[in-house]
Design a protein around this motif. Structure first.
Motif, short mmCIF file in Angstrom:
data_model
loop_
_atom_site.label_atom_id
_atom_site.label_comp_id
_atom_site.label_asym_id
_atom_site.label_seq_id
_atom_site.Cartn_x
_atom_site.Cartn_y
_atom_site.Cartn_z
N PHE A 221 40.58 43.27 39.20
CA PHE A 221 41.51 43.46 40.33
C PHE A 221 41.04 44.60 41.22
N LEU A 222 40.61 45.70 40.61
CA LEU A 222 40.13 46.85 41.38
C LEU A 222 38.86 46.50 42.15
N ALA A 223 37.94 45.79 41.49
CA ALA A 223 36.68 45.42 42.14
C ALA A 223 36.91 44.50 43.33
N LYS A 224 37.87 43.60 43.20
CA LYS A 224 38.15 42.63 44.26
C LYS A 224 38.87 43.27 45.44
N ASN A 225 39.85 44.14 45.15
CA ASN A 225 40.71 44.66 46.20
C ASN A 225 40.31 46.04 46.72
N TYR A 226 39.49 46.76 45.93
CA TYR A 226 39.08 48.10 46.34
C TYR A 226 37.58 48.30 46.13
N PRO A 227 36.75 47.44 46.72
CA PRO A 227 35.30 47.56 46.49
C PRO A 227 34.78 48.92 46.96
N GLY A 228 34.04 49.57 46.06
CA GLY A 228 33.50 50.88 46.36
C GLY A 228 34.46 52.02 46.10
N ARG A 229 35.73 51.69 45.88
CA ARG A 229 36.75 52.72 45.63
C ARG A 229 37.47 52.50 44.30
N GLU A 230 36.78 51.81 43.38
CA GLU A 230 37.41 51.46 42.11
C GLU A 230 37.90 52.69 41.34
N GLU A 231 37.06 53.68 41.21
CA GLU A 231 37.42 54.87 40.43
C GLU A 231 38.57 55.63 41.07
N GLU A 232 38.55 55.70 42.38
CA GLU A 232 39.64 56.37 43.12
C GLU A 232 40.97 55.67 42.86
N GLN A 233 40.97 54.34 42.96
CA GLN A 233 42.21 53.59 42.76
C GLN A 233 42.62 53.56 41.29
N LYS A 234 41.64 53.61 40.41
CA LYS A 234 41.96 53.68 38.99
C LYS A 234 42.76 54.94 38.67
#
Length: 255
Positions: free
Chosen positions: A194-207
């Motif tokens: 879900f993070l990879a699809k919706n927040y590419p390049g910002r996965e760790e930030e959104q995690k």
């Protein structure tokens, strides 16, 4: 404690995420595990990996839990006895009432509600014949707490909780216990995707944003959910039935 030697445990959605962690842990405790999953290849692979890791007997069965014929066929292959049924198969959806289409609602209902119902119904028969058994369903904090953008998902998990209480009441005198677990956010392959699809390049930030919603400051792990399942399905928990058991990092009481 938590000895499962000689017991047969069926885990739906057992090829990934929480279901896979549960299958692994129960196999480590010497249970005979049956992994039920929509993806036959993934189920076969998970069963082979677990078997090779500890020499446990692990079976794999393909099943679309929302399809009555598929469930009937799968449980016919599984046969009896079944000592424990753990329903982990489920899907998610992001959306409010305004943005949730009827097709979205139907898709989630078919897997999360109908799927849980069909598998409980199929697993109940061998338990009644044996005069004992444990059913553990996967609900969510969404069942009893208002979560933003989770309209359809919350509906389905509320239904899972209600079904759990009903089954616990109706079959209490038949020697069958039924409980559910309500996790908060757990970091699974689904969440990572879900993070990879919706927040590419910002996965760790959104995690980190997702982790911060739990007062404990992180998301749970599938292994932690599995440990709770191990207890709730064990003989040591024989006094527990009709319980919705939160495992939420303080979500309810410490916010």
């Amino acid at each position: 404690m938590f000895e499962y030697q000689g017991k047969r445990v069926v885990v739906t959605g057992g090829a990934s995420g929480i279901g896979l962690a549960i299958a692994r842990l129960f196999a480590q405790q010497k249970a005979g595990v049956v992994i039920v999953d929509l993806n036959q290849q993934a189920a076969d692979g998970a069963a082979a990996d677990i078997s090779s890791a500890n020499g446990a007997r692990v079976e794999s069965v393909a099943c679309n839990v929302g399809d009555e014929a598929s469930v009937a066929e799968a449980f016919a292959k599984i046969g009896g006895p079944i000592d424990v049924l753990i329903n982990c198969a489920g899907i998610a959806h992001v959306g409010t009432l305004a943005s949730t289409e009827p097709a979205d609602l139907d898709r989630l209902y078919n897997v999360n509600v109908r799927g849980t119902y069909l598998c409980m119904r199929a697993g109940l028969k061998p338990m009644l014949e044996k005069g004992s058994g444990v059913i553990l369903n996967t609900a969510s904090i969404a069942a009893t707490s208002g979560l933003a953008d989770r309209f359809a998902y919350s509906m389905t998990k509320g239904a899972v909780l209600s079904m759990t209480l009903s089954v616990a009441k109706d079959f209490l005198e038949k020697g069958i216990r039924c409980n559910c677990i309500s996790p908060a956010r757990v970091f699974t392959p689904f969440v990572a995707g879900f993070l990879a699809k919706n927040y590419p390049g910002r996965e760790e930030e959104q995690k980190k944003v997702l982790a911060a919603s739990q007062p404990i400051g992180r998301m749970g792990t599938p292994e932690e959910i599995a440990s709770l399942a191990l207890y709730l399905c064990s003989d040591e928990a024989s006094f527990l039935t009709g319980v919705d058991y939160p495992i939420d990092g303080g979500f309810f009481n410490l916010r």
